[in-house]
Design an enzyme around this catalytic site. Sequence first.
Site, short mmCIF file in Angstrom:
data_model
loop_
_atom_site.label_atom_id
_atom_site.label_comp_id
_atom_site.label_asym_id
_atom_site.label_seq_id
_atom_site.Cartn_x
_atom_site.Cartn_y
_atom_site.Cartn_z
N GLU A 17 2.76 -0.65 1.58
CA GLU A 17 3.25 -0.57 0.20
C GLU A 17 4.00 0.73 -0.03
OE1 GLU A 17 0.88 -1.86 -3.33
OE2 GLU A 17 0.98 0.28 -3.85
N GLY A 108 -0.56 -5.83 -14.48
CA GLY A 108 0.12 -4.55 -14.65
C GLY A 108 -0.58 -3.64 -15.63
N ASP A 109 -0.13 -2.39 -15.65
CA ASP A 109 -0.71 -1.38 -16.54
C ASP A 109 0.19 -1.17 -17.75
OD1 ASP A 109 -2.81 -0.81 -14.73
OD2 ASP A 109 -1.44 0.44 -13.55
N GLN A 187 -7.31 -4.40 -3.83
CA GLN A 187 -7.27 -3.00 -4.23
C GLN A 187 -7.88 -2.18 -3.10
OE1 GLN A 187 -6.15 -0.34 -5.51
NE2 GLN A 187 -6.41 -0.89 -7.66
#
Length: 300
Positions: A17, A108-109, A187
């Site tokens: 990532e 999402g945040d 995560q």
Amino acid sequence: MHLLDLLATRRPGFSFEFFPPRTQASSEELYQTIRDLAPLNPTFVSVTYGAGGGTRELTHDLVVRIKETTDIPPVPHLTCVGHTRAEIDALLTRYAAAGVTAILALRGDPPRGETNYDWSKGDFRHASDLVRFIREFNESGRHPDPRGFAIGVAGFPEGHPDTPNRLLELDHLKAKIDEGAHYICSQLFFDNRDFLDFRDRCDLVGIGVPILAGIMPVSSLQSMKRMAELAAGARFPAALLRALERANGPEAVERVGIHYAAQQCAGLLDAGVHGIHFYTLNKSRATREIYQSLGLPAGV
């Protein structure tokens, strides 16, 4: 090659990532990282999407550049936060036109500083809504590949910070799979038992898609604190903390972090994990050294 084919044929798979750089200098540094990691022949590389969709264009530009200049399949993150159906449709259309064949669909945040974010601002309240929309895009035949996008979603081995009820959390994950998600990217975690238990619980509720284990080597004490903040409650086992406490200086801390992550990866491979996803922080050294310590050849 379509990501669905790679996920089906490559086991274990390895992926990386990155986050989109904001300056020309950091952009060139990232591209050196990509050049350094390309010989490892990753299954894919993913590109993050800033809080509130703040890096939308930077993410798109980096994804297209990777697609056009490398043989590595890029996977852009796409989030629900603040987006309308028309905006998501436009992004999917652009990615399809560029030949991108996978998306990582996330809730999402919220934008930084918005502690009481109003989720009704956008058309997507949950990641499952976004997965359904992408699946419907695929079914519309508007992607040049008849299979459309491979759809990935997030999983949380230590539990989702907003869903303390772990049974309900699995229901939410199952809903994303039922809406059409093809794989799960976890995560970060530091205790393999958390991931393996998560994998078993997924199996018990009928989740049969590939689950990729998220690994982020500790590179500094400051980065560890940042990880704890970003992961919203990542658990740091006592064994890791003791090893870091013994480390004498920044370089030793980094060595401990790489060694610990390499041990994690070896254990995961022994347990038959489907794939490992490295959170690289746009650096290549830790990932390359973990590959070497595991005896993995380039092109695995």
